[in-house]
Structure formats: structure tokens, C-alpha cells
Motif scaffolding. Structure first.
Motif, PDB file in Angstrom:
ATOM      1  N   GLY A  40      43.069  43.580  54.084  1.00  0.00           N
ATOM      2  CA  GLY A  40      44.054  42.557  53.757  1.00  0.00           C
ATOM      3  C   GLY A  40      44.933  43.053  52.633  1.00  0.00           C
ATOM      4  N   ARG A  41      45.773  42.154  52.132  1.00  0.00           N
ATOM      5  CA  ARG A  41      46.662  42.490  51.035  1.00  0.00           C
ATOM      6  C   ARG A  41      46.578  41.395  49.988  1.00  0.00           C
ATOM      7  N   ILE A  42      46.385  41.812  48.733  1.00  0.00           N
ATOM      8  CA  ILE A  42      46.362  40.859  47.631  1.00  0.00           C
ATOM      9  C   ILE A  42      47.723  40.893  46.953  1.00  0.00           C
ATOM     10  N   VAL A  43      48.237  39.712  46.657  1.00  0.00           N
ATOM     11  CA  VAL A  43      49.515  39.559  45.973  1.00  0.00           C
ATOM     12  C   VAL A  43      49.201  38.964  44.609  1.00  0.00           C
ATOM     13  N   PHE A  44      49.662  39.642  43.557  1.00  0.00           N
ATOM     14  CA  PHE A  44      49.381  39.211  42.198  1.00  0.00           C
ATOM     15  C   PHE A  44      50.592  39.527  41.318  1.00  0.00           C
ATOM     16  N   THR A  45      50.521  39.130  40.063  1.00  0.00           N
ATOM     17  CA  THR A  45      51.611  39.394  39.134  1.00  0.00           C
ATOM     18  C   THR A  45      51.242  40.575  38.247  1.00  0.00           C
ATOM     19  N   GLN A  46      52.168  41.534  38.180  1.00  0.00           N
ATOM     20  CA  GLN A  46      51.976  42.705  37.320  1.00  0.00           C
ATOM     21  C   GLN A  46      53.279  42.931  36.554  1.00  0.00           C
ATOM     22  N   HIS A  47      53.201  42.899  35.231  1.00  0.00           N
ATOM     23  CA  HIS A  47      54.392  43.040  34.382  1.00  0.00           C
ATOM     24  C   HIS A  47      55.444  42.001  34.761  1.00  0.00           C
ATOM     25  N   ALA A  48      55.012  40.778  34.980  1.00  0.00           N
ATOM     26  CA  ALA A  48      55.867  39.628  35.290  1.00  0.00           C
ATOM     27  C   ALA A  48      56.579  39.736  36.638  1.00  0.00           C
ATOM     28  N   LEU A  49      56.137  40.654  37.499  1.00  0.00           N
ATOM     29  CA  LEU A  49      56.729  40.812  38.824  1.00  0.00           C
ATOM     30  C   LEU A  49      55.652  40.736  39.893  1.00  0.00           C
ATOM     31  N   PRO A  50      56.008  40.333  41.125  1.00  0.00           N
ATOM     32  CA  PRO A  50      55.016  40.319  42.195  1.00  0.00           C
ATOM     33  C   PRO A  50      54.599  41.745  42.555  1.00  0.00           C
ATOM     34  N   ALA A  51      53.324  41.915  42.797  1.00  0.00           N
ATOM     35  CA  ALA A  51      52.776  43.204  43.231  1.00  0.00           C
ATOM     36  C   ALA A  51      51.857  42.949  44.414  1.00  0.00           C
ATOM     37  N   VAL A  52      51.780  43.922  45.317  1.00  0.00           N
ATOM     38  CA  VAL A  52      50.951  43.800  46.519  1.00  0.00           C
ATOM     39  C   VAL A  52      50.122  45.065  46.644  1.00  0.00           C
ATOM     40  N   ARG A  53      48.829  44.922  46.945  1.00  0.00           N
ATOM     41  CA  ARG A  53      47.959  46.073  47.164  1.00  0.00           C
ATOM     42  C   ARG A  53      47.119  45.829  48.409  1.00  0.00           C
ATOM     43  N   ASP A  70      38.245  50.847  37.586  1.00  0.00           N
ATOM     44  CA  ASP A  70      38.733  50.784  36.203  1.00  0.00           C
ATOM     45  C   ASP A  70      40.222  50.994  36.020  1.00  0.00           C
ATOM     46  N   ASP A  71      40.787  52.020  36.604  1.00  0.00           N
ATOM     47  CA  ASP A  71      42.186  52.319  36.321  1.00  0.00           C
ATOM     48  C   ASP A  71      43.149  51.727  37.348  1.00  0.00           C
ATOM     49  N   GLY A  72      42.683  50.854  38.184  1.00  0.00           N
ATOM     50  CA  GLY A  72      43.543  50.237  39.184  1.00  0.00           C
ATOM     51  C   GLY A  72      44.264  49.021  38.626  1.00  0.00           C
ATOM     52  N   ALA A  73      45.345  48.648  39.298  1.00  0.00           N
ATOM     53  CA  ALA A  73      46.144  47.502  38.863  1.00  0.00           C
ATOM     54  C   ALA A  73      45.340  46.203  38.901  1.00  0.00           C
ATOM     55  N   LEU A  74      44.384  46.110  39.797  1.00  0.00           N
ATOM     56  CA  LEU A  74      43.615  44.871  39.924  1.00  0.00           C
ATOM     57  C   LEU A  74      42.643  44.668  38.769  1.00  0.00           C
ATOM     58  N   ALA A  75      42.292  45.728  38.063  1.00  0.00           N
ATOM     59  CA  ALA A  75      41.373  45.604  36.921  1.00  0.00           C
ATOM     60  C   ALA A  75      41.980  44.750  35.816  1.00  0.00           C
ATOM     61  N   SER A  76      43.294  44.613  35.804  1.00  0.00           N
ATOM     62  CA  SER A  76      43.957  43.819  34.764  1.00  0.00           C
ATOM     63  C   SER A  76      43.956  42.320  35.078  1.00  0.00           C
ATOM     64  N   LEU A  77      43.436  41.936  36.218  1.00  0.00           N
ATOM     65  CA  LEU A  77      43.435  40.522  36.599  1.00  0.00           C
ATOM     66  C   LEU A  77      42.273  39.782  35.955  1.00  0.00           C
ATOM     67  N   PRO A 113      36.681  37.532  37.970  1.00  0.00           N
ATOM     68  CA  PRO A 113      35.698  38.616  38.108  1.00  0.00           C
ATOM     69  C   PRO A 113      34.320  38.074  38.490  1.00  0.00           C
ATOM     70  N   VAL A 114      33.612  38.818  39.304  1.00  0.00           N
ATOM     71  CA  VAL A 114      32.230  38.478  39.648  1.00  0.00           C
ATOM     72  C   VAL A 114      31.355  38.960  38.488  1.00  0.00           C
ATOM     73  N   ALA A 115      30.558  38.054  37.927  1.00  0.00           N
ATOM     74  CA  ALA A 115      29.754  38.398  36.751  1.00  0.00           C
ATOM     75  C   ALA A 115      28.304  38.723  37.092  1.00  0.00           C
ATOM     76  N   ASP A 116      27.796  38.213  38.202  1.00  0.00           N
ATOM     77  CA  ASP A 116      26.391  38.389  38.559  1.00  0.00           C
ATOM     78  C   ASP A 116      26.104  39.837  38.964  1.00  0.00           C
ATOM     79  N   ALA A 117      25.189  40.509  38.244  1.00  0.00           N
ATOM     80  CA  ALA A 117      24.871  41.920  38.490  1.00  0.00           C
ATOM     81  C   ALA A 117      24.290  42.135  39.890  1.00  0.00           C
TER      82      ALA A 117
END
Length: 167
Positions: A40-53, A70-77, A113-117
Motif C-alpha cells: 500500500g501507500r502511506i500519505v503523511f506530512t513531511q516538512h509541512a508538505l504531503p509525502a507518499v511512501r 531508523d533513517d526512514g521518513a516514517l520514523a519521524s511520525l 508507534p507500536v510500544a509492545d515488545a
């Protein structure tokens, strides 16, 4: 013109579109269809603009789970602690490129984020990475608004009844 096309301006031929209809999906059917695919594709806001991954996912108890690294754009969500998550949209579909038949679903909801280990370990096994990076975590999207449609071929229509001449 023959049955394969219609005449257009400038003498070009345009293919006709087979009869099809668009049927709206209810929430349960839409989420069931999303669960049948892994992309699928997730649509989120990155630097105040729409982003799709593009991401792979699974559906669990009506929620959509995706992996992050860690270094992906989604880690900032990461939402502040006083909110239920960040608003995202998630889209998945299966539409045949030749017949243009299939379905598309868009889910809008809160990602957190999912917190349960234990759950994270299970998701790490189920959600295979696309790139050679370890999974840093997972996001759970709780659907708030679920919309979707199915493109279907029109059924055959009965021939019109023509009254017989009784003379």
C-alpha cells in the motif's frame, strides 16, 4: 467505424471503454480487501508538505500495521504524548491494467508507534523488509474514515422487449 473503436476528431480512432460501474464499498468489505494484499501507500506530512511512501502492511484487528526503520521518513511520525497519533492516509488497491477492473481503498486515521515488545517481534517476522535495514519499530494506523470502491463489469442487459405486430 468498426466495433473496436469510435471516430474522433482529426480522423483518429479512440478505443471504446467496456461498460463498467463503480460500486462503493462498506467499511468491513474495504478492510477485508486491504487485508488480502501486502502493498500500500502511506500519505503523511513531511516538512509541512504531503509525502507518499510505498510500504508493506498487515491488517490486525481492523488496524493497519507497517514497519519503520531508523533513517526512514516514517520514523519521524511520532505524535506528542497528549494526542492519539498523527493523521495519515493509507491507500491500497488492485486494479487490472488491461481491464481497469478491481478495487481501491483509502483509510484515514491516526498513526502511532507500536510500544509492545512482543507485538514488535511478531511484526518483525510478518513484515519482511524491502531494503537491507533492520526494523526500528512499527506504526499502527487506527482507521477512522474508510472509503473504497470496486470497478466492476456491467452485467449483461436483457434485450428490450419489442411488441409484436398483431396485424
Amino acid at each position: 467505424m468498426d466495433q473496436d473503436g469510435t471516430q474522433c476528431a482529426y480522423g483518429r480512432v479512440r478505443e471504446t471503454t467496456p461498460a463498467r460501474r463503480m460500486r462503493e464499498l462498506d467499511r468491513a468489505e474495504a478492510l477485508r480487501l486491504v487485508a488480502t494484499v501486502s502493498l500500500g501507500r502511506i500519505v503523511f506530512t513531511q516538512h509541512a508538505l504531503p509525502a507518499v511512501r510505498p510500504v508493506n502492511h498487515l491488517v490486525e484487528d481492523g488496524d493497519i500495521i507497517i514497519r519503520i526503520h531508523d533513517d526512514g521518513a516514517l520514523a519521524s511520525l511520532v505524535a506528542p504524548a497528549d494526542v492519539p497519533g498523527l493523521v495519515v492516509a493509507y491507500e491500497a488497491d488492485v486494479i487490472d491494467p488491461d481491464t481497469h477492473l478491481g478495487w481501491s481503498v483509502v483509510v484515514t486515521g491516526y498513526a502511532s508507534p507500536v510500544a509492545d515488545a512482543g507485538a514488535l517481534d511478531r511484526y518483525a517476522e510478518l513484515l519482511r523488509p524491502w531494503v537491507a535495514q533492520p526494523m526500528a519499530g512499527a506504526l499502527r494506523i487506527r482507521p477512522d474514515l474508510v472509503t473504497g470502491f470496486r470497478l466492476e463489469a456491467e452485467g449483461t442487459r436483457p434485450a428490450p422487449v419489442v411488441p409484436r405486430d398483431r396485424s
